[in-house]
Scaffold this active site. Structure first.
Site, short mmCIF file in Angstrom:
data_model
loop_
_atom_site.label_atom_id
_atom_site.label_comp_id
_atom_site.label_asym_id
_atom_site.label_seq_id
_atom_site.Cartn_x
_atom_site.Cartn_y
_atom_site.Cartn_z
CG ASP A 128 6.69 0.92 -13.64
OD1 ASP A 128 6.45 1.70 -14.59
OD2 ASP A 128 6.38 1.19 -12.47
CG PHE B 279 4.04 -1.56 -2.72
CD1 PHE B 279 4.22 -1.16 -1.41
CD2 PHE B 279 4.19 -2.89 -3.03
CE1 PHE B 279 4.55 -2.07 -0.43
CE2 PHE B 279 4.53 -3.82 -2.05
CZ PHE B 279 4.71 -3.39 -0.76
#
Length: 469
Positions: free
Chosen positions: A281, A167
Site C-alpha cells: 500500500d 484501520f
C-alpha cells in the site's frame, strides 16, 4: 362463673383440655372443665343440652399447631378467612417462584445466545486471537496504559485528530515527559482491524531504518487496541505535492532527497530486513515527513512478510489503493517485491509532476497520469510534465533520469521491472538506462474495453485515505 372466668381457670391449669358453660341459656353461666382424654360429648346427655354443646365447646391446643376444627360460628368464620388468606398467599408465592424460574431460564438462554453470537461475530471479523498479547509481548515492545493514552490525547479530542484510514483514527498526543506521539486507534467497526494491527506490529516492531516510521509501543485494554508511533510534524507527502500553495516549499533538491529516502526504505524492506516485507500500500499519503523533511514509510497494515527466498505470494482478496497497484496484483491477486516497485514508479511520477495518477489529463485521449507522461515523454515534451514550481530549482538531467526510472518501474510485466537495489543504484549513479516498454495501465481512448475490465475487477479493493500527521 361466667365463660371468661371459666377460660382463665382452664388456662391456669396445665391439665385442662377443654371448657364450656354448664348452662348456655340466657348468655351462659357456670363452668365445666375437662381433663385427660376427650370423648364425643354428643354421646353424653346432660340436661338436654347435648345438641348445643358442640356450639359452645372450647378445646385447648398448643399455639404452634393449626386449628382445623371450628368450635363456634364466630371462630369458624375467622378460621375460614385465615385459611383463604393462607391459600391465596401460597398461590401468590407459587406464581412468583414460577415467574422467577421462567425469567431466569430465559435470561440464561438469552445470555448464552448473545455470547455465542458475539463470539461468532468477533470470529468473523478476525478479532478472536488468544495469542495476540503473547505475540506482542514476545516482541518486547513497550506497553502504554489506556489511562496514559487518554490523558495524552485529551480524551481523544477531535482537535487532536490527525487522520483516518481503514484501520481507524489517528490522534496526536503528548506524554507526561513532553514527548509527542501519534496514536493509531483501532476502529471497532473495521473489517480488517485486528489483522492490520497484528501485521503492523509484527512487520515493523523490530525494524530499524531512518526511512521507516518508528513504532514506540502499543496499548491493549478491553476492546481498545492502539499503536503508538513517533510523531511526524510535517504530515504526509500528499499534503505537499498535491497542494498548490504548499508544493512551492518542496523544491527539486528536497523532492529528490525524498525519492531517494523512499527507495532506501523499500530496499531495506525487500532485501535487508530480517524478513522480506512487501508493503502492498505504498502511496503518497503513507509517506510521512519529519521535522527535517526526511521521508518515512508508514502504515504496514496491508504488509506481508516472507522468509527465506520467497519473493511473491497470491491472494483472493486484493487490498490496497487503486491507482498504485501493479496490474498483476489488481487483476490476478499476485503480489511480490515487484508490486512495490510498480507503486514506487507511480509515486515517483507523482512527485515529479505534482499530480495524482487517477484523473484525466488529455481531453482527446482521456489519459491518466501514466498515459499522459508516457505520451509526452515519447514525443519529447518532458518539460510539460514537470511541476511548474520546480522549473527554477530542478537539475533537468537529474529530473529526466528520475522520469526514465519511473517508466522502468511501471512496466506491464513484473519481470521487466528492476528490483529496488538496482533502482537505488540508478538514482545515485550515471549508468546508462535501458529503453522502457509501454507501461502498465496505459489508459487511453484507443483501449476503453481494457480500461473498463480493469476498473470492474471482482477482487475486493480497500481504499485508504489518510490526512497528514
Amino acid at each position: 362463673m361466667n365463660l371468661s372466668e371459666c377460660r382463665v381457670q382452664c388456662l391456669n391449669n396445665c391439665s385442662c383440655m377443654a371448657y364450656s358453660n354448664t348452662d348456655i341459656r340466657d348468655g351462659g353461666s357456670g363452668c365445666a372443665i375437662w381433663y385427660g382424654d376427650l370423648i364425643d360429648i354428643r354421646q353424653v346427655a346432660v340436661g338436654g343440652q347435648d345438641a348445643n354443646w358442640q356450639d359452645v365447646f372450647y378445646i385447648r391446643m398448643p399455639a404452634s399447631k393449626k386449628v382445623n376444627q371450628e368450635v363456634s360460628p364466630k371462630t369458624k368464620k375467622v378460621n375460614q378467612e385465615d385459611v383463604i388468606d393462607k391459600q391465596k398467599m401460597k398461590v401468590r408465592v407459587a406464581v412468583a417462584i414460577a415467574i422467577a424460574v421462567v425469567f431466569g431460564v430465559l435470561l440464561i438462554a438469552y445470555c448464552i445466545c448473545k455470547r455465542k453470537n458475539f463470539r461468532e461475530k468477533m470470529k468473523n471479523k478476525g478479532m478472536i486471537d488468544q495469542n495476540i498479547d503473547g505475540q506482542i509481548e514476545d516482541l518486547e515492545l513497550p506497553f502504554y496504559s489506556l489511562a496514559t493514552i487518554v490523558i495524552a490525547t485529551n480524551k481523544f479530542s477531535s482537535n487532536n485528530k490527525l487522520g483516518e484510514g481503514g484501520f481507524g483514527l489517528v490522534y496526536k498526543g503528548i506524554l507526561a515527559d513532553g514527548q509527542e506521539i501519534a496514536v493509531k486507534r483501532l476502529s471497532q467497526n473495521s473489517r480488517q482491524g485486528l489483522t492490520e494491527f497484528k501485521n503492523e506490529v509484527i512487520s515493523i516492531a523490530k525494524l530499524q531504518h531512518r526511512n521507516l516510521v518508528r513504532l514506540l509501543g502499543y496499548c491493549i485494554e478491553g476492546e481498545e487496541k492502539m499503536l503508538i508511533y513517533e510523531y511526524m510534524p510535517n504530515g504526509s507527502l500528499d499534503s505537499f505535492i498535491f497542494d498548490q500553495m504548499r508544493s512551492n516549499t518542496l523544491g527539486w533538491p528536497m523532492r529528490f532527497n525524498i525519492i531517494c529516502g523512499i527507495a532506501r526504505g523499500l530496499l531495506y524492506l525487500h532485501e535487508d530486513s530480517r524478513l522480506r516485507i512487501i508493503h502492498r500500500d505504498l502511496k503518497a499519503s503513507n509517506i510521512l515527513l519529519d521535522s527535517k523533511m526526511n521521508p518515512k514509510i508508514s502504515d504496514f497494515g496491508m504488509a506481508r512478510s516472507f522468509g527465506g527466498d520467497q519473493t511473491e505470494g497470491n491472494t483472493n482478496r486484493v487490498v490496497g489503493t487503486y491507482g498504485y497497484m501493479a496490474p498483476e496484483y489488481a487483476i490476478d491477486g499476485v503480489f511480490s517485491v515487484k508490486s512495490d516497485v510498480f507503486s514506487f514508479g507511480i509515486l515517483l511520477l507523482e512527485i515529479i509532476c505534482g499530480k495524482k495518477n487517477r484523473g484525466s489529463f488529455h481531453p482527446e485521449y482521456s489519459l491518466n497520469l501514466v498515459g499522459h507522461a508516457w505520451k509526452s515523454w515519447k514525443e519529447g515534451r518532458t518539460l510539460e510534465l514537470i511541476d511548474t514550481c520546480l522549473k527554477d530549482s530542478c537539475i533537468l538531467s537529474e529530473l529526466e533520469r528520475c522520469l526514465h526510472i519511473s517508466f522502468l518501474c511501471l512496466q506491464q510485466h513484473h519481470e521487466d521491472r528492476p528490483n529496488m537495489s538496482f533502482v537505488v543504484m540508478m538514482l545515485h549513479s550515471e549508468i546508462s538506462l535501458q529503453e522502457p516498454k509501454e507501461p502498465g495501465f496505459y489508459v487511453g481512448k484507443k483501449s476503453p474495453s481494457s480500461s473498463k475490465n480493469q476498473s470492474s475487477s471482482t477482487n475486493e479493493i480497500t481504499i485508504t485515505l489518510l490526512d497528514g500527521r
